[in-house]
Design a protein around this motif. Structure first.
Motif, PDB file in Angstrom:
ATOM      1  N   PRO A 252      36.690  57.561  65.836  1.00 42.67           N
ATOM      2  CA  PRO A 252      35.883  56.419  65.921  1.00 42.67           C
ATOM      3  C   PRO A 252      34.992  56.019  66.793  1.00 42.67           C
ATOM      4  O   PRO A 252      33.823  56.238  66.458  1.00 42.67           O
ATOM      5  CB  PRO A 252      36.947  55.547  65.481  1.00 42.67           C
ATOM      6  CG  PRO A 252      38.243  55.971  65.875  1.00 42.67           C
ATOM      7  CD  PRO A 252      38.222  56.656  66.178  1.00 42.67           C
ATOM      8  N   ALA A 253      35.330  56.707  68.407  1.00 40.83           N
ATOM      9  CA  ALA A 253      34.105  56.831  69.157  1.00 40.83           C
ATOM     10  C   ALA A 253      33.414  57.531  69.081  1.00 40.83           C
ATOM     11  O   ALA A 253      31.981  57.348  69.500  1.00 40.83           O
ATOM     12  CB  ALA A 253      34.836  56.687  70.442  1.00 40.83           C
ATOM     13  N   SER A 254      32.991  58.877  68.067  1.00 38.71           N
ATOM     14  CA  SER A 254      32.307  59.095  68.394  1.00 38.71           C
ATOM     15  C   SER A 254      31.155  59.055  67.217  1.00 38.71           C
ATOM     16  O   SER A 254      30.693  60.411  66.386  1.00 38.71           O
ATOM     17  CB  SER A 254      32.146  60.803  68.542  1.00 38.71           C
ATOM     18  OG  SER A 254      33.807  61.194  68.085  1.00 38.71           O
ATOM     19  N   SER A 255      30.881  58.741  66.365  1.00 36.13           N
ATOM     20  CA  SER A 255      30.287  58.447  64.678  1.00 36.13           C
ATOM     21  C   SER A 255      29.107  58.483  65.420  1.00 36.13           C
ATOM     22  O   SER A 255      28.813  57.710  65.808  1.00 36.13           O
ATOM     23  CB  SER A 255      30.836  57.740  64.381  1.00 36.13           C
ATOM     24  OG  SER A 255      30.300  56.166  64.543  1.00 36.13           O
ATOM     25  N   MET A 256      28.852  59.503  64.618  1.00 35.94           N
ATOM     26  CA  MET A 256      27.084  59.632  65.129  1.00 35.94           C
ATOM     27  C   MET A 256      25.728  59.351  64.001  1.00 35.94           C
ATOM     28  O   MET A 256      26.396  58.774  62.735  1.00 35.94           O
ATOM     29  CB  MET A 256      27.096  60.943  65.236  1.00 35.94           C
ATOM     30  CG  MET A 256      27.427  61.570  66.420  1.00 35.94           C
ATOM     31  SD  MET A 256      27.442  62.890  66.456  1.00 35.94           S
ATOM     32  CE  MET A 256      26.234  63.767  66.784  1.00 35.94           C
ATOM     33  N   ILE A 257      24.620  58.749  63.534  1.00 34.93           N
ATOM     34  CA  ILE A 257      23.620  58.568  62.836  1.00 34.93           C
ATOM     35  C   ILE A 257      23.795  59.108  61.606  1.00 34.93           C
ATOM     36  O   ILE A 257      24.177  58.291  60.836  1.00 34.93           O
ATOM     37  CB  ILE A 257      22.321  58.555  63.623  1.00 34.93           C
ATOM     38  CG1 ILE A 257      21.739  57.361  62.507  1.00 34.93           C
ATOM     39  CG2 ILE A 257      21.794  59.837  63.297  1.00 34.93           C
ATOM     40  CD1 ILE A 257      22.200  56.557  62.682  1.00 34.93           C
ATOM     41  N   GLY A 258      24.618  60.428  61.670  1.00 29.47           N
ATOM     42  CA  GLY A 258      24.769  61.508  60.521  1.00 29.47           C
ATOM     43  C   GLY A 258      26.222  60.642  59.552  1.00 29.47           C
ATOM     44  O   GLY A 258      26.037  60.489  58.191  1.00 29.47           O
ATOM     45  N   THR A 259      26.408  60.079  59.997  1.00 29.33           N
ATOM     46  CA  THR A 259      28.000  59.807  59.511  1.00 29.33           C
ATOM     47  C   THR A 259      27.795  58.137  58.673  1.00 29.33           C
ATOM     48  O   THR A 259      27.838  58.165  57.665  1.00 29.33           O
ATOM     49  CB  THR A 259      29.050  58.630  61.070  1.00 29.33           C
ATOM     50  OG1 THR A 259      29.384  60.177  61.598  1.00 29.33           O
ATOM     51  CG2 THR A 259      30.575  58.816  60.482  1.00 29.33           C
ATOM     52  N   LEU A 260      27.025  57.542  60.039  1.00 30.89           N
ATOM     53  CA  LEU A 260      26.187  56.178  59.198  1.00 30.89           C
ATOM     54  C   LEU A 260      25.496  56.802  57.824  1.00 30.89           C
ATOM     55  O   LEU A 260      25.423  55.988  56.601  1.00 30.89           O
ATOM     56  CB  LEU A 260      25.230  55.135  60.173  1.00 30.89           C
ATOM     57  CG  LEU A 260      25.761  54.082  60.526  1.00 30.89           C
ATOM     58  CD1 LEU A 260      27.173  53.597  59.893  1.00 30.89           C
ATOM     59  CD2 LEU A 260      25.243  53.628  61.323  1.00 30.89           C
ATOM     60  N   ILE A 261      24.612  56.746  58.685  1.00 26.84           N
ATOM     61  CA  ILE A 261      23.660  57.146  56.417  1.00 26.84           C
ATOM     62  C   ILE A 261      24.662  58.311  55.748  1.00 26.84           C
ATOM     63  O   ILE A 261      24.098  57.795  54.690  1.00 26.84           O
ATOM     64  CB  ILE A 261      22.398  58.899  57.284  1.00 26.84           C
ATOM     65  CG1 ILE A 261      21.627  58.054  58.262  1.00 26.84           C
ATOM     66  CG2 ILE A 261      21.842  59.206  55.892  1.00 26.84           C
ATOM     67  CD1 ILE A 261      20.723  59.117  58.674  1.00 26.84           C
ATOM     68  N   GLN A 262      25.095  59.485  55.643  1.00 24.72           N
ATOM     69  CA  GLN A 262      26.193  59.601  55.365  1.00 24.72           C
ATOM     70  C   GLN A 262      27.022  58.346  54.191  1.00 24.72           C
ATOM     71  O   GLN A 262      27.159  58.430  53.027  1.00 24.72           O
ATOM     72  CB  GLN A 262      26.608  61.185  55.583  1.00 24.72           C
ATOM     73  CG  GLN A 262      27.808  61.414  54.594  1.00 24.72           C
ATOM     74  CD  GLN A 262      29.441  60.853  54.010  1.00 24.72           C
ATOM     75  OE1 GLN A 262      29.992  59.978  54.938  1.00 24.72           O
ATOM     76  NE2 GLN A 262      29.785  61.515  52.871  1.00 24.72           N
ATOM     77  N   ALA A 263      27.446  57.303  54.901  1.00 25.43           N
ATOM     78  CA  ALA A 263      28.528  56.549  54.648  1.00 25.43           C
ATOM     79  C   ALA A 263      27.492  55.798  53.660  1.00 25.43           C
ATOM     80  O   ALA A 263      28.110  55.302  52.197  1.00 25.43           O
ATOM     81  CB  ALA A 263      28.926  55.788  55.780  1.00 25.43           C
ATOM     82  N   GLN A 264      26.670  55.005  54.333  1.00 22.05           N
ATOM     83  CA  GLN A 264      25.405  54.222  52.948  1.00 22.05           C
ATOM     84  C   GLN A 264      25.266  55.027  51.522  1.00 22.05           C
ATOM     85  O   GLN A 264      25.365  54.624  50.942  1.00 22.05           O
ATOM     86  CB  GLN A 264      24.277  54.328  53.504  1.00 22.05           C
ATOM     87  CG  GLN A 264      23.776  53.562  55.469  1.00 22.05           C
ATOM     88  CD  GLN A 264      25.285  52.635  54.895  1.00 22.05           C
ATOM     89  OE1 GLN A 264      25.025  51.486  54.158  1.00 22.05           O
ATOM     90  NE2 GLN A 264      25.925  51.592  55.333  1.00 22.05           N
ATOM     91  N   PHE A 265      25.265  56.589  51.522  1.00 27.37           N
ATOM     92  CA  PHE A 265      25.061  57.217  50.464  1.00 27.37           C
ATOM     93  C   PHE A 265      26.337  57.328  49.582  1.00 27.37           C
ATOM     94  O   PHE A 265      25.877  58.184  48.534  1.00 27.37           O
ATOM     95  CB  PHE A 265      24.018  58.913  51.042  1.00 27.37           C
ATOM     96  CG  PHE A 265      23.067  59.220  50.986  1.00 27.37           C
ATOM     97  CD1 PHE A 265      21.650  58.327  49.708  1.00 27.37           C
ATOM     98  CD2 PHE A 265      22.408  58.770  52.082  1.00 27.37           C
ATOM     99  CE1 PHE A 265      19.913  58.584  50.138  1.00 27.37           C
ATOM    100  CE2 PHE A 265      20.943  58.773  52.399  1.00 27.37           C
ATOM    101  CZ  PHE A 265      19.999  58.393  51.004  1.00 27.37           C
ATOM    102  N   GLY A 266      27.201  57.353  50.286  1.00 28.45           N
ATOM    103  CA  GLY A 266      28.484  57.597  49.990  1.00 28.45           C
ATOM    104  C   GLY A 266      29.780  56.201  49.481  1.00 28.45           C
ATOM    105  O   GLY A 266      28.811  55.511  48.836  1.00 28.45           O
ATOM    106  N   LYS A 267      30.605  55.907  50.029  1.00 27.61           N
ATOM    107  CA  LYS A 267      31.416  55.112  50.357  1.00 27.61           C
ATOM    108  C   LYS A 267      30.263  53.162  49.997  1.00 27.61           C
ATOM    109  O   LYS A 267      30.899  52.919  49.054  1.00 27.61           O
ATOM    110  CB  LYS A 267      32.061  54.170  51.041  1.00 27.61           C
ATOM    111  CG  LYS A 267      33.038  55.586  51.218  1.00 27.61           C
ATOM    112  CD  LYS A 267      34.042  55.036  52.092  1.00 27.61           C
ATOM    113  CE  LYS A 267      35.066  55.710  52.999  1.00 27.61           C
ATOM    114  NZ  LYS A 267      35.461  57.411  52.310  1.00 27.61           N
ATOM    115  N   ALA A 268      29.854  53.291  50.899  1.00 26.01           N
ATOM    116  CA  ALA A 268      28.750  52.304  50.548  1.00 26.01           C
ATOM    117  C   ALA A 268      27.604  51.747  49.677  1.00 26.01           C
ATOM    118  O   ALA A 268      27.364  50.314  49.092  1.00 26.01           O
ATOM    119  CB  ALA A 268      27.762  51.311  52.278  1.00 26.01           C
ATOM    120  N   ASN A 269      27.620  52.817  49.201  1.00 25.00           N
ATOM    121  CA  ASN A 269      26.126  53.237  47.421  1.00 25.00           C
ATOM    122  C   ASN A 269      24.944  52.111  47.957  1.00 25.00           C
ATOM    123  O   ASN A 269      24.846  51.521  47.334  1.00 25.00           O
ATOM    124  CB  ASN A 269      27.888  52.289  46.728  1.00 25.00           C
ATOM    125  CG  ASN A 269      27.471  53.012  45.137  1.00 25.00           C
ATOM    126  OD1 ASN A 269      26.426  53.433  45.027  1.00 25.00           O
ATOM    127  ND2 ASN A 269      28.477  53.193  44.743  1.00 25.00           N
TER     128      ASN A 269
END
Lengths: 303, 358
Positions: A252-269
């Protein structure tokens, strides 16, 4: 690795017979056609799509509806974006420094001392690229795991009593994995730059009484700065946006901007929010790169 | 002159290669190889789960897997259209709303009557006019799997995954219908009705409390099982299959029955609106619902089959060992059914924020 060759386009125009000029131009156009098509469809079009998406209202449709600046303003205003972007840039900066510092001696050796082993060594450097990136990440998981190779070795040697827990699922693991993954990308531009240095400059420096370390710091290093910058760029830009590595070895302590972007396109829809984040992070990367370049031009490059 | 001819030849070759590539790419995109395409959870791709289909149509199914059905929905929305997909019941409304799925014809579902009535009757599975939107196939639990030798005097509560004394030795599932749902239960918020911003804040507070304690948010259950086996992790949120796998390896673990209730989920097959291989799809569903397939699911993974006939084939002692009642209705009396989550999108965004440190 062959020395930089003079391309067909590099043939001075004056050497060509005059009537052939139009054919030469046609040739240039045709030569650039596939690359141009790929650039405009795969790169420019997708970039435009990303920009378009970042300006849309998310109403559940694929491309959203109506135009808005809300996504972008929210992405900029959200303190989380800043935290994560800063974390990504810091992590990538560390990865870049580590990679370039480790790659420089390798490139130096290849350029000046490897002699007849040069081609074999260059081949060996490219060898890890024959396997999938994921496999290399998993290899690091095996090395860094709680009951992994490193911990077993340390305990076997009696250096530690209990396994060290802080290896895997930490930012350190991300730095190690990325630095390894991008090593060859850093070695090659450095090697080409060092290999292309005019040797007579080194001889001149020696003739004028420069000691080896002076020769290195006053001649070789400044002259190889373009190579260092190229290597740094090649490592820094893709690592900022990386999300596979933090997902697999980061925790968790190393989640990067790519992780956040990917989550918006994936889970968060929420594709529009993801696109806005991507645009903001592209701008941030551009600013960092341009600022670094300006600094290097100002302070390091020989005037 | 020599140089020019070589150059001419090379660009002709280059252009030809480009044209060929473009043609091949187009061909690949347009090609229909006549195979059924099935989109399912990773681990559910085994041919043992549809032997009758394999016998009737050898090598006629292309299976793509996902690790989380929120990601699966996104992928389908983005244009990946298999014939059949296998999301869980809590997502069915969202697949419907996205206009991605079509109802199925009950008369073509050979083993429909063997499906537990309690599953058939879940709202949204079958329309009033008898159209079937989802064919239930599997059900199971989400709970805390912990090392009985490393956790002393465990309290049967989800709170174990939020307990500071296990900091750095906990992992949890990276899916909205698992971790945030449990956080909602602990925060005293009903996850199955629309949440107010205040309620979301409460859930967020519980999730934030957990973040510094977990080593990883993941759906990679193999890694979690290995870490539990090695003792790196003392407790993790998992599904039944992980408990079954570790017990087979004689690792001292227990699958908790938290006083707040385990989560029970139900998943099933849905047919995409533009399915191209409808006949194959029905054959596939019928094969997957055969008693032997369900028996495999129960004995291999410790999940429940949707088919009563499958349970009839498994000895009671085996079910006892798997802590699996022979009817989901019995299970649901003590557990929390993962129903559609009206605030799924908000909860997903919140979860992502917390994971990223916000």
């Amino acid at each position: 690795m062959s020395p930089p060759s003079v391309g067909v386009q590099g043939v001075p125009a004056a050497n060509r017979p005059a009537p052939r000029r139009s054919r030469g131009r046609l040739f240039d156009v045709l030569l650039n056609l596939p690359g141009g098509l790929i650039t405009s469809t795969l790169i420019l079009f997708t970039l435009a799509l990303l920009l378009y998406l970042s300006l849309r209202v998310n109403d559940g449709q694929l491309l959203g509806s109506a135009f808005t600046f809300a996504n972008l303003t929210q992405a900029v205003a959200d303190p989380l974006t800043r935290t994560v972007l800063l974390r990504s840039i810091m992590l990538s900066a560390i990865v870049t420094v580590v990679t370039v510092v480790l790659a420089y001696p390798v490139a130096y050796f290849l350029a000046f001392h490897a002699g007849k082993y040069r081609h074999g060594l260059l081949f060996m450097i490219s060898l890890p690229f024959w396997t999938s990136y994921l496999l290399r990440v998993f290899a690091w998981k095996i090395v860094l795991a709680w009951n992994g190779v490193l911990n077993s070795t340390l305990m076997g040697l009696g250096l530690t009593d209990a396994p060290l827990a802080g290896l895997l699922n930490t930012p350190t693991a991300v730095v190690i994995t990325l630095a390894h993954a991008y090593a060859a990308f850093a070695v090659l531009p450095l090697y080409i730059c060092l290999h292309g240095l005019a040797r007579n400059l080194l001889e001149a420096a020696a003739d004028l009484g420069a000691k080896p370390h002076q020769c290195f710091f006053k001649v070789i290093l400044p002259l190889s700065m373009p190579g260092v910058m190229a290597a740094a760029l090649v490592v820094f830009v893709p690592t900022v946006g990386d999300y596979v590595t933090p997902a697999l070895v980061g925790g968790p302590a190393s989640s990067m901007i790519g992780t956040l972007i990917q989550a918006q396109f994936g889970k968060a829809n929420d594709w529009t929010a993801g696109a806005a984040l991507a645009v903001v992070s592209m701008l941030a990367i551009a600013v960092v790169v341009l600022a670094t370049r300006a600094l290097v031009n100002r302070w390091v490059l020989p005037r | 002159m020599k140089m020019r001819t070589t150059a001419t030849r090379s660009w002709v070759v280059g252009l030809a290669a480009f044209a060929l590539n473009a043609a091949l790419l187009q061909g690949a995109l347009a090609a229909d190889d006549g195979k059924l395409s099935y989109f399912t959870w990773s681990g559910y791709e085994l041919p043992e789960f549809h032997p009758a289909f394999e016998a009737a149509h050898p090598k006629a199914v292309d299976i793509t897997v996902f690790g989380d059905d929120d990601d699966a929905l996104s992928k389908a929305r983005a244009g990946f259209h298999p014939d059949l997909a296998h999301p869980c019941y809590d997502k069915i409304e969202r697949w419907k709303q996205a206009g991605l799925i079509q109802p199925m014809d009950k008369s073509r579902l050979k083993n429909w009557d063997q499906i537990f009535p309690v599953l058939q009757k879940l709202p949204g599975i079958v329309d009033a006019d008898g159209k079937v939107w989802m064919v239930p196939w599997d059900w199971g639990n989400t709970s805390v799997l912990y090392r009985t030798d490393l956790v002393k005097n465990p309290e049967a509560s989800w709170k174990m995954l939020f307990d500071k004394q296990y900091a750095g030795r906990i992992a949890t599932i990276d899916a909205v219908h698992d971790t945030p749902l449990v956080a909602a239960l602990l925060a005293g918020v009903d996850p199955f009705s629309k949440m107010t911003p205040e309620q979301l804040d409460k859930v967020g507070a519980v999730l934030r409390q957990q973040r510094p304690l977990v080593t990883t948010y993941t759906t990679d259950m193999t890694s979690v099982e290995q870490s539990l086996a090695s003792g790196e992790l003392v407790a993790a949120m998992t599904w039944n299959a992980s408990a079954t796998a570790l017990k087979k390896q004689n690792v001292p673990v227990a699958f908790m029955k938290p006083k707040e209730g385990m989560l029970t989920w139900v998943c099933g097959m849905v047919m995409l609106k533009d399915a191209k291989h409808v006949d194959l799809a029905y054959d596939f569903i019928n094969a997957r619902l055969a008693p032997e397939s369900g028996e495999k699911l129960i004995t291999e993974y410790g999940y429940g089959s949707a088919s009563q006939a499958a349970f009839a084939k498994v000895p009671a002692a085996k079910l006892e060992e798997l802590q699996l009642p022979n009817d989901p209705e019995t299970m649901l009396k003590q557990t929390v059914l993962t129903k559609p989550i009206p605030s799924n999108d908000e909860l997903a965004k919140l979860f992502e924020r917390v994971k990223a440190g916000g």
